[in-house]
Motif scaffolding. Structure first.
Motif, PDB file in Angstrom:
ATOM      1  N   ILE A  68      44.786 -49.168  13.643  1.00  0.00           N
ATOM      2  CA  ILE A  68      45.801 -48.660  14.572  1.00  0.00           C
ATOM      3  C   ILE A  68      47.043 -48.247  13.780  1.00  0.00           C
ATOM      4  CG2 ILE A  68      46.618 -51.010  15.048  1.00  0.00           C
ATOM      5  CD1 ILE A  68      47.204 -50.140  17.918  1.00  0.00           C
ATOM      6  N   ARG A  69      47.626 -47.119  14.197  1.00  0.00           N
ATOM      7  CA  ARG A  69      48.770 -46.519  13.495  1.00  0.00           C
ATOM      8  C   ARG A  69      49.832 -46.115  14.510  1.00  0.00           C
ATOM      9  NH1 ARG A  69      48.103 -44.125   8.850  1.00  0.00           N
ATOM     10  NH2 ARG A  69      45.859 -44.045   9.162  1.00  0.00           N
ATOM     11  N   ASP A  70      51.082 -46.267  14.144  1.00  0.00           N
ATOM     12  CA  ASP A  70      52.195 -45.809  14.969  1.00  0.00           C
ATOM     13  C   ASP A  70      52.256 -44.288  14.867  1.00  0.00           C
ATOM     14  OD1 ASP A  70      55.176 -44.925  15.236  1.00  0.00           O
ATOM     15  OD2 ASP A  70      55.107 -46.914  16.164  1.00  0.00           O
ATOM     16  N   ILE A  71      52.266 -43.607  16.001  1.00  0.00           N
ATOM     17  CA  ILE A  71      52.208 -42.139  15.976  1.00  0.00           C
ATOM     18  C   ILE A  71      53.521 -41.518  15.480  1.00  0.00           C
ATOM     19  CG2 ILE A  71      52.929 -41.760  18.375  1.00  0.00           C
ATOM     20  CD1 ILE A  71      50.743 -39.507  18.412  1.00  0.00           C
ATOM     21  N   LYS A  72      54.634 -42.196  15.693  1.00  0.00           N
ATOM     22  CA  LYS A  72      55.929 -41.619  15.295  1.00  0.00           C
ATOM     23  C   LYS A  72      56.227 -41.811  13.814  1.00  0.00           C
ATOM     24  CE  LYS A  72      57.916 -42.093  19.864  1.00  0.00           C
ATOM     25  NZ  LYS A  72      57.443 -43.196  20.676  1.00  0.00           N
ATOM     26  N   LYS A  88      52.701 -50.054   6.059  1.00  0.00           N
ATOM     27  CA  LYS A  88      53.024 -48.943   5.155  1.00  0.00           C
ATOM     28  C   LYS A  88      52.792 -47.597   5.833  1.00  0.00           C
ATOM     29  CE  LYS A  88      52.015 -51.584   1.042  1.00  0.00           C
ATOM     30  NZ  LYS A  88      51.134 -51.770  -0.103  1.00  0.00           N
ATOM     31  N   ASP A  89      53.622 -46.647   5.427  1.00  0.00           N
ATOM     32  CA  ASP A  89      53.446 -45.259   5.861  1.00  0.00           C
ATOM     33  C   ASP A  89      52.710 -44.531   4.744  1.00  0.00           C
ATOM     34  OD1 ASP A  89      53.537 -42.626   6.632  1.00  0.00           O
ATOM     35  OD2 ASP A  89      55.721 -42.468   6.611  1.00  0.00           O
ATOM     36  N   LEU A  90      51.453 -44.248   4.958  1.00  0.00           N
ATOM     37  CA  LEU A  90      50.621 -43.557   3.966  1.00  0.00           C
ATOM     38  C   LEU A  90      50.300 -42.136   4.415  1.00  0.00           C
ATOM     39  CD1 LEU A  90      48.174 -46.535   3.322  1.00  0.00           C
ATOM     40  CD2 LEU A  90      50.191 -45.898   1.989  1.00  0.00           C
ATOM     41  N   THR A  91      51.140 -41.609   5.295  1.00  0.00           N
ATOM     42  CA  THR A  91      50.879 -40.316   5.923  1.00  0.00           C
ATOM     43  C   THR A  91      50.553 -39.225   4.916  1.00  0.00           C
ATOM     44  OG1 THR A  91      52.355 -40.925   7.722  1.00  0.00           O
ATOM     45  CG2 THR A  91      51.813 -38.596   7.524  1.00  0.00           C
ATOM     46  N   ILE A 106      47.722 -37.797  12.729  1.00  0.00           N
ATOM     47  CA  ILE A 106      48.948 -37.894  13.530  1.00  0.00           C
ATOM     48  C   ILE A 106      49.200 -36.593  14.293  1.00  0.00           C
ATOM     49  CG2 ILE A 106      51.467 -38.113  13.390  1.00  0.00           C
ATOM     50  CD1 ILE A 106      50.926 -40.088  11.025  1.00  0.00           C
ATOM     51  N   GLU A 107      49.040 -35.462  13.613  1.00  0.00           N
ATOM     52  CA  GLU A 107      49.278 -34.169  14.261  1.00  0.00           C
ATOM     53  C   GLU A 107      48.282 -33.913  15.392  1.00  0.00           C
ATOM     54  OE1 GLU A 107      49.273 -31.482  10.917  1.00  0.00           O
ATOM     55  OE2 GLU A 107      51.325 -32.043  10.341  1.00  0.00           O
ATOM     56  N   LEU A 108      47.016 -34.260  15.178  1.00  0.00           N
ATOM     57  CA  LEU A 108      46.003 -34.087  16.214  1.00  0.00           C
ATOM     58  C   LEU A 108      46.280 -34.992  17.404  1.00  0.00           C
ATOM     59  CD1 LEU A 108      43.337 -32.798  17.165  1.00  0.00           C
ATOM     60  CD2 LEU A 108      42.139 -34.598  15.902  1.00  0.00           C
ATOM     61  N   ALA A 109      46.644 -36.242  17.122  1.00  0.00           N
ATOM     62  CA  ALA A 109      46.957 -37.193  18.202  1.00  0.00           C
ATOM     63  C   ALA A 109      48.146 -36.710  19.022  1.00  0.00           C
ATOM     64  CB  ALA A 109      47.234 -38.570  17.625  1.00  0.00           C
ATOM     65  N   ALA A 110      49.172 -36.185  18.348  1.00  0.00           N
ATOM     66  CA  ALA A 110      50.363 -35.703  19.046  1.00  0.00           C
ATOM     67  C   ALA A 110      50.064 -34.460  19.877  1.00  0.00           C
ATOM     68  CB  ALA A 110      51.474 -35.419  18.034  1.00  0.00           C
ATOM     69  N   VAL A 143      47.969 -44.692  17.670  1.00  0.00           N
ATOM     70  CA  VAL A 143      46.711 -43.962  17.501  1.00  0.00           C
ATOM     71  C   VAL A 143      45.646 -44.970  17.093  1.00  0.00           C
ATOM     72  CG1 VAL A 143      45.515 -42.094  16.318  1.00  0.00           C
ATOM     73  CG2 VAL A 143      47.977 -41.929  16.703  1.00  0.00           C
ATOM     74  N   LEU A 144      44.571 -45.014  17.858  1.00  0.00           N
ATOM     75  CA  LEU A 144      43.403 -45.808  17.493  1.00  0.00           C
ATOM     76  C   LEU A 144      42.480 -44.909  16.687  1.00  0.00           C
ATOM     77  CD1 LEU A 144      42.659 -47.580  20.881  1.00  0.00           C
ATOM     78  CD2 LEU A 144      43.766 -48.558  18.860  1.00  0.00           C
TER      79      LEU A 144
END
Length: 151
Positions: A68-72, A88-91, A106-110, A143-144
């Protein structure tokens, strides 16, 4: 001797068919994310994170698991096999082929709320970097992600 060798080959063929039949599918990944979304809606994301970290069998089944990841922020909130990346932010860290797949997730989820992203990742059951496709599902501000390794 020839009969034994033939029987052995037949047996091994049947075993490999059985193993392949037990490999997780895209439907399994979608179903796992949907179970996770239902849990988040019923009990909140903290409970989901707790279950992932505890390797709850509803969400961690060998090579098929949810993280699970924070979308923002892109920060990883829970990961059953790699707790060192939690928090960690590994974006913008690329996979073995240079693809910034986490940014794509992240972009697809948003933009769409769900979909598939392909990349290279370490398979926890084989220990090797392998091609993977991951189903992503946005639930509120997280995001799951549940993926399957391609053979």
């Amino acid at each position: 001797m020839k009969l034994t060798a033939a029987a052995l080959c037949l047996g091994m063929g049947l075993m490999s068919t059985t193993v392949l039949a037990n490999e997780p599918t895209e439907k399994d990944a979608i179903a796992m994310c949907e179970r996770g979304a239902a849990l988040i809606k019923a009990k909140g994301k903290d409970e989901m994170m707790k279950r992932i970290n505890a390797k709850d069998p509803d969400f961690v089944q060998g090579a098929l698991y949810i993280d699970i990841r924070d979308i923002k922020t892109g920060i990883v909130l829970a990961h059953p096999y790699n707790p060192s990346i939690v928090g960690k932010d590994l974006t913008d860290v690329p996979d073995a082929n240079g693809k910034k797949y986490r940014r794509e997730i992240i972009e697809l989820a948003a933009a769409k709320g769900k979909g598939w992203v392909d990349y290279q990742y370490k398979n926890p059951t084989s220990g090797k970097i392998e091609p993977k496709t991951t189903y992503i599902l946005r639930v509120d501000d997280v995001v799951l992600e549940a993926g399957i390794y391609k053979k």
